[in-house]
Scaffold this motif. Structure first.
Motif, PDB file in Angstrom:
ATOM      1  N   MET A   1      10.562  13.371   4.206  1.00 16.12           N
ATOM      2  CA  MET A   1      11.274  12.929   3.003  1.00 16.12           C
ATOM      3  C   MET A   1      10.338  12.715   1.822  1.00 16.12           C
ATOM      4  O   MET A   1      10.806  12.596   0.682  1.00 16.12           O
ATOM      5  N   THR A   2       9.009  12.651   2.071  1.00 22.59           N
ATOM      6  CA  THR A   2       8.076  12.298   1.002  1.00 22.59           C
ATOM      7  C   THR A   2       6.944  13.324   0.903  1.00 22.59           C
ATOM      8  O   THR A   2       7.156  14.432   0.427  1.00 22.59           O
ATOM      9  N   TYR A   3       5.763  12.963   1.375  1.00 20.25           N
ATOM     10  CA  TYR A   3       4.574  13.803   1.204  1.00 20.25           C
ATOM     11  C   TYR A   3       3.750  13.797   2.491  1.00 20.25           C
ATOM     12  O   TYR A   3       3.749  12.802   3.231  1.00 20.25           O
ATOM     13  N   PRO A   4       2.991  14.871   2.749  1.00 20.76           N
ATOM     14  CA  PRO A   4       2.093  14.873   3.916  1.00 20.76           C
ATOM     15  C   PRO A   4       1.105  13.719   3.888  1.00 20.76           C
ATOM     16  O   PRO A   4       0.749  13.171   4.947  1.00 20.76           O
ATOM     17  N   GLU A   5       0.641  13.334   2.688  1.00 18.54           N
ATOM     18  CA  GLU A   5      -0.316  12.228   2.573  1.00 18.54           C
ATOM     19  C   GLU A   5       0.273  10.909   3.082  1.00 18.54           C
ATOM     20  O   GLU A   5      -0.456  10.044   3.580  1.00 18.54           O
ATOM     21  N   ILE A   6       1.580  10.748   2.940  1.00 19.33           N
ATOM     22  CA  ILE A   6       2.239   9.527   3.418  1.00 19.33           C
ATOM     23  C   ILE A   6       2.245   9.500   4.943  1.00 19.33           C
ATOM     24  O   ILE A   6       2.002   8.455   5.570  1.00 19.33           O
ATOM     25  N   GLY A   7       2.479  10.637   5.566  1.00 17.73           N
ATOM     26  CA  GLY A   7       2.419  10.713   7.014  1.00 17.73           C
ATOM     27  C   GLY A   7       1.030  10.383   7.531  1.00 17.73           C
ATOM     28  O   GLY A   7       0.881   9.669   8.530  1.00 17.73           O
TER      29      GLY A   7
ATOM     30  N   LEU B   1       0.498   6.576   7.261  1.00 20.25           N
ATOM     31  CA  LEU B   1       1.194   5.824   8.300  1.00 20.25           C
ATOM     32  C   LEU B   1       0.492   5.952   9.651  1.00 20.25           C
ATOM     33  O   LEU B   1       0.324   4.965  10.377  1.00 20.25           O
ATOM     34  N   LYS B   2       0.074   7.161   9.993  1.00 22.78           N
ATOM     35  CA  LYS B   2      -0.585   7.368  11.282  1.00 22.78           C
ATOM     36  C   LYS B   2      -1.949   6.683  11.326  1.00 22.78           C
ATOM     37  O   LYS B   2      -2.379   6.212  12.385  1.00 22.78           O
ATOM     38  N   THR B   3      -2.636   6.614  10.176  1.00 16.90           N
ATOM     39  CA  THR B   3      -3.985   6.058  10.149  1.00 16.90           C
ATOM     40  C   THR B   3      -3.990   4.539  10.100  1.00 16.90           C
ATOM     41  O   THR B   3      -4.720   3.881  10.848  1.00 16.90           O
ATOM     42  N   TYR B   4      -3.146   3.960   9.234  1.00 14.54           N
ATOM     43  CA  TYR B   4      -3.233   2.530   8.955  1.00 14.54           C
ATOM     44  C   TYR B   4      -2.132   1.682   9.589  1.00 14.54           C
ATOM     45  O   TYR B   4      -2.262   0.464   9.666  1.00 14.54           O
ATOM     46  N   VAL B   5      -1.052   2.321  10.046  1.00 10.60           N
ATOM     47  CA  VAL B   5       0.031   1.581  10.713  1.00 10.60           C
ATOM     48  C   VAL B   5       0.062   1.923  12.207  1.00 10.60           C
ATOM     49  O   VAL B   5       0.087   1.038  13.054  1.00 10.60           O
ATOM     50  N   GLY B   6       0.021   3.215  12.492  1.00 13.57           N
ATOM     51  CA  GLY B   6      -0.031   3.637  13.883  1.00 13.57           C
ATOM     52  C   GLY B   6      -1.443   3.764  14.415  1.00 13.57           C
ATOM     53  O   GLY B   6      -1.641   4.011  15.607  1.00 13.57           O
ATOM     54  N   GLY B   7      -2.454   3.570  13.554  1.00 14.97           N
ATOM     55  CA  GLY B   7      -3.853   3.625  13.950  1.00 14.97           C
ATOM     56  C   GLY B   7      -4.521   2.277  13.790  1.00 14.97           C
ATOM     57  O   GLY B   7      -3.878   1.277  13.443  1.00 14.97           O
ATOM     58  N   THR B   8      -5.819   2.262  14.008  1.00 12.70           N
ATOM     59  CA  THR B   8      -6.546   0.985  14.052  1.00 12.70           C
ATOM     60  C   THR B   8      -7.408   0.729  12.818  1.00 12.70           C
ATOM     61  O   THR B   8      -8.102  -0.286  12.765  1.00 12.70           O
ATOM     62  N   LYS B   9      -7.360   1.607  11.834  1.00 13.17           N
ATOM     63  CA  LYS B   9      -8.185   1.394  10.645  1.00 13.17           C
ATOM     64  C   LYS B   9      -7.598   0.292   9.769  1.00 13.17           C
ATOM     65  O   LYS B   9      -6.376   0.254   9.542  1.00 13.17           O
ATOM     66  N   PRO B  10      -8.437  -0.602   9.231  1.00  8.58           N
ATOM     67  CA  PRO B  10      -7.933  -1.630   8.307  1.00  8.58           C
ATOM     68  C   PRO B  10      -7.474  -1.006   6.993  1.00  8.58           C
ATOM     69  O   PRO B  10      -7.936   0.082   6.610  1.00  8.58           O
ATOM     70  N   LEU B  11      -6.560  -1.660   6.319  1.00 11.33           N
ATOM     71  CA  LEU B  11      -6.047  -1.138   5.049  1.00 11.33           C
ATOM     72  C   LEU B  11      -7.181  -0.982   4.032  1.00 11.33           C
ATOM     73  O   LEU B  11      -8.033  -1.871   3.905  1.00 11.33           O
TER      74      LEU B  11
ATOM     75  N   ALA C   1       0.824  -1.207   0.000  1.00 12.51           N
ATOM     76  CA  ALA C   1       0.000   0.000   0.000  1.00 12.51           C
ATOM     77  C   ALA C   1       0.861   1.261   0.000  1.00 12.51           C
ATOM     78  O   ALA C   1       0.574   2.230  -0.714  1.00 12.51           O
ATOM     79  N   LEU C   2       1.932   1.255   0.792  1.00 17.11           N
ATOM     80  CA  LEU C   2       2.827   2.410   0.868  1.00 17.11           C
ATOM     81  C   LEU C   2       3.526   2.642  -0.471  1.00 17.11           C
ATOM     82  O   LEU C   2       3.668   3.785  -0.931  1.00 17.11           O
ATOM     83  N   ASP C   3       3.930   1.573  -1.118  1.00 19.86           N
ATOM     84  CA  ASP C   3       4.582   1.668  -2.424  1.00 19.86           C
ATOM     85  C   ASP C   3       3.641   2.303  -3.447  1.00 19.86           C
ATOM     86  O   ASP C   3       4.006   3.254  -4.158  1.00 19.86           O
ATOM     87  N   LEU C   4       2.415   1.804  -3.529  1.00 16.03           N
ATOM     88  CA  LEU C   4       1.462   2.324  -4.515  1.00 16.03           C
ATOM     89  C   LEU C   4       1.066   3.761  -4.203  1.00 16.03           C
ATOM     90  O   LEU C   4       0.865   4.573  -5.118  1.00 16.03           O
ATOM     91  N   LYS C   5       0.976   4.097  -2.926  1.00 12.39           N
ATOM     92  CA  LYS C   5       0.655   5.474  -2.550  1.00 12.39           C
ATOM     93  C   LYS C   5       1.781   6.419  -2.975  1.00 12.39           C
ATOM     94  O   LYS C   5       1.531   7.506  -3.525  1.00 12.39           O
ATOM     95  N   LEU C   6       3.012   6.023  -2.730  1.00 11.64           N
ATOM     96  CA  LEU C   6       4.160   6.842  -3.149  1.00 11.64           C
ATOM     97  C   LEU C   6       4.211   6.990  -4.664  1.00 11.64           C
ATOM     98  O   LEU C   6       4.457   8.090  -5.191  1.00 11.64           O
ATOM     99  N   LEU C   7       3.997   5.890  -5.386  1.00 13.08           N
ATOM    100  CA  LEU C   7       4.034   5.941  -6.844  1.00 13.08           C
ATOM    101  C   LEU C   7       2.914   6.827  -7.389  1.00 13.08           C
ATOM    102  O   LEU C   7       3.113   7.563  -8.365  1.00 13.08           O
ATOM    103  N   GLU C   8       1.758   6.786  -6.745  1.00  6.15           N
ATOM    104  CA  GLU C   8       0.639   7.629  -7.188  1.00  6.15           C
ATOM    105  C   GLU C   8       0.971   9.106  -6.999  1.00  6.15           C
ATOM    106  O   GLU C   8       0.766   9.933  -7.904  1.00  6.15           O
TER     107      GLU C   8
ATOM    108  N   PHE D   1       7.862   8.012  11.585  1.00  2.00           N
ATOM    109  CA  PHE D   1       6.780   8.478  10.714  1.00  2.00           C
ATOM    110  C   PHE D   1       7.015   9.918  10.283  1.00  2.00           C
ATOM    111  O   PHE D   1       6.814  10.265   9.105  1.00  2.00           O
ATOM    112  N   ASP D   2       7.440  10.773  11.211  1.00  4.48           N
ATOM    113  CA  ASP D   2       7.699  12.173  10.870  1.00  4.48           C
ATOM    114  C   ASP D   2       8.874  12.297   9.912  1.00  4.48           C
ATOM    115  O   ASP D   2       8.860  13.129   8.989  1.00  4.48           O
TER     116      ASP D   2
END
Length: 635
Positions: free
Chosen positions: A466-472, A475-485, A422-429, A460-461
């Motif tokens: 190094m990338t985009y605000p959307e990536i942060g 990460l906070k929502t789906y890795v550091g949070g409880t929402k499913p991918l 998911a992180l790869d595709l988000k970065l590529l998008e 995460f910060d």
């Protein structure tokens, strides 16, 4: 007899009367007593009057308690005149030594973990030890060598006495190979004859972390070498019945390693790397591999190379990628690992998950597998991940993997890899296909490298900067949070429709995962029926009973427990068709407790089933979707 044997060993190893700067260990593999070997240590200078000596409770990469010190017996400490000092065993892994300023030598016996009957946690075999006299010795250093409190950073010198025709496979570069025993150890005249046919290998490492990171396997040599960029890759194999050789393994994984070199930008961060394979001819319930910075160790069922080629490639691809993380990208918890009071990192999603994702993505990018096979690989991870918690932050599962979430650890290879996807595709998008997860990991490697560590709480910060605000936010929502991918959103990025589940009709062998268990009969382990409450219609028609031991399907013997079972069952299922008969041969216990062979059979018919996590390519994907798909699946 045992006492005499100990005395003869004590005379082999010289005791220095001068203070040492290093730990100086000697272990003699030519003398095994009751499945144990004798270890001696000349310690570095001790400044305290009382000090604690440790063997590890846990080592990096395993994420489970081992308690290696359980395997140690007859622990003794001596001054330079050979007088015993007072010692006290505190727990399984630690000893207090009193009068430690006078300490000149420590000695103890070590039993191996592969066939121990000692109480305590099971040790994952790639992290374990084996002492098989005149055949094989698996020396994971955590099982043989300890350290003093506050002195983990002192250098270590290791002398390993072995038979002349044995070879030590390791990622370490030895200081000396095959030295005469007399050049390393002071021998009594009566012992010089015994030294014939023995050699000594010497290894020097900078600290205890490097030592534990460096397994060594001794056996008759079976090795091969592959050159990957500027890295020398050693393949070493121990196959008790010579069913597989290092040359065969090298031929099988060479293409994978070359592709990984390209995937990592054409350069590798190590000069030498070792793949060390131990194959067992005993039935196994689990097997696998353990990564190290300069090597990886594999414990697998012994079989012909053709039967395990793809699994070897998958294992090798995953473990070899660990030269990126945690070797060049790691947190302070890993950099300053506490072997006896560990603090776990929050970022297993990166250490294991991203590594597992790369191992598959690299294979599709370099045409080692096809698109359908790759999507099925992803789908299988999604299906299996659904058996684990998806309501807890993945960072919490990682941080507390030794405690309340220990049963969730395997999910790091499943959801962890899906996070990487998911992180790869988000970065590529966000970058229009120009910057993906490969580039991010490369930049993190440059930022930190082998000798620097990141702050666990800040990763995460750092990635966001190094990338985009959307990536942060991701990460906070789906890795550091409880929402499913968000699978639908993820796959839409590359023009793939995601279907959570669909009712279909299919041919079935009558059994599902929840219907199967492992049973032991006459010293061997078999697949058996765990229960019959949730059998599908095909299983009901076969009239299984709880406790049935499975011997054959359609007249074909079920392979021993190991990697052959999956393909065997898959081939049976794929061959089913209307009008055929499906049969099982089982062992069933009668009312008197005797086992009898029973034949079960039923006509083959389709059953209703729910298939989860399905994919289909969109009929009219956008140009951007095709662009991202191309960047995802091609180098």
């Amino acid at each position: 007899m045992k006492k005499l044997f100990i005395l003869s060993l004590l005379t082999i190893c010289a005791i220095s009367v001068f203070a040492n700067d290093n730990y100086k260990y000697t272990i003699d593999l030519t003398k095994v007593n009751e499945d144990k070997v004798f270890v001696e240590l000349e310690p570095p200078a001790i400044k305290e009057n009382e000090i604690t000596f440790y063997l590890p409770k846990i080592i990096p990469g395993t994420y489970s308690i081992a308690d290696y010190g359980r395997m140690v017996s007859e622990f003794s400490a001596y001054d330079k005149k050979g007088r015993k000092l007072e010692t006290e065993r505190i727990n399984d892994n630690s000893w207090t030594i009193k009068g430690a300023k006078k300490l000149a030598k420590i000695s103890y016996w070590v039993e191996d973990t592969y066939d121990t009957e000692k109480d305590g946690p099971d040790i994952f075999e790639p992290a374990g030890t084996n002492i098989e006299a005149d055949k094989n010795y698996v020396l994971n250093p955590s099982g043989f060598f300890g350290y003093f409190e506050g002195m983990k950073e002192v250098p270590f010198d290791i002398n390993i006495i072995r038979k002349e025709n044995f070879y030590g496979a390791t990622g370490l570069v030895p200081a000396t190979v095959g030295a005469d025993l007399s050049t390393v150890i002071d021998l009594e005249k009566s012992e010089k004859a015994e030294a014939s046919g023995k050699k000594v290998d010497q290894f020097k490492v900078e600290d205890y972390d490097r030592l534990v990171d460096s397994p060594i396997m001794y056996s008759a040599p079976d090795t091969a070498l592959i050159k990957v960029a500027d890295t020398e890759v050693l393949i070493a194999s121990y196959s008790p019945n010579n069913m597989v050789t290092a040359e065969q393994i090298a031929a099988s994984i060479k293409e994978i390693l070359q592709a990984q070199k390209e995937y990592l930008g054409g350069e590798l961060p190590v000069d030498k790397y070792a793949f060390i394979f131990y194959f067992t001819d005993q039935p196994v319930l689990s097997y696998g591999a353990l990564e190290h910075s300069y090597s990886s160790f594999y414990y697998m069922p012994e079989m012909q190379i053709q039967a395990m080629a793809q699994q070897l490639r998958d294992f090798a691809a995953h473990e070899f990628f660990h030269i990126v993380t945690p070797l060049t990208i790691h947190s302070e918890e890993i950099d300053n690992f506490d072997f006896n009071d560990p603090k776990m990192s929050k970022h297993l999603w990166m250490y294991e998950g991203v590594t597992e994702y790369f191992a598959g993505n690299m294979q599709i990018q370099y045409d080692l597998i096809g698109p359908d096979e790759y999507l099925e690989m992803i789908r299988e991870k999604m299906i299996t991940a659904s058996d684990f918690l998806d309501t807890v932050a993945f960072t919490d599962i990682s941080k507390f993997t030794l405690e309340k979430y220990s049963d969730q650890y395997y999910n790091v290879y499943l959801k962890g890899a899906l996070i990487g996807l998911a992180l790869d595709l988000k970065l590529l998008e966000l970058s229009n296909g120009e910057y993906g997860l490969q580039e991010l990991m490369h930049d993190l490697s440059k930022k930190y490298g082998k000798n620097s560590a990141f702050d666990d709480e800040q990763l995460f910060d750092i990635i966001t900067e190094m990338t985009y605000p959307e990536i942060g936010e991701f990460l906070k929502t789906y890795v550091g949070g409880t929402k499913p991918l968000p699978y639908k959103e993820i796959f839409q990025t590359v023009g793939i429709n995601y279907i959570p589940e669909e009712n279909i009709e299919l041919y079935s062998i009558g059994l599902q995962q929840q219907n199967i268990t492992i049973a032991e009969h006459e010293g061997q382990k078999y697949l058996a029926i765990a229960g019959v409450d949730n059998l599908n219609a095909m299983g009901d028609s076969l009239a299984f009973e709880e406790g049935d031991i499975l011997l054959k399907i359609n007249g074909q013997s079920i392979p021993p427990l190991g990697p052959e079972i999956g393909p065997f069952i898959g081939n049976i299922q794929n061959s089913l068709d209307e009008g055929q008969t499906l049969s099982y041969t089982v062992l069933r216990k009668d009312d008197e407790g005797n086992f009898n062979e029973v034949e079960l059979s039923s006509p083959v018919f389709k059953v209703q089933a729910v298939q989860q996590h399905l994919f289909e390519l969109m009929e009219n994907p956008t140009e951007k979707q095709l662009l991202i798909r191309e960047a995802w699946l091609r180098p």
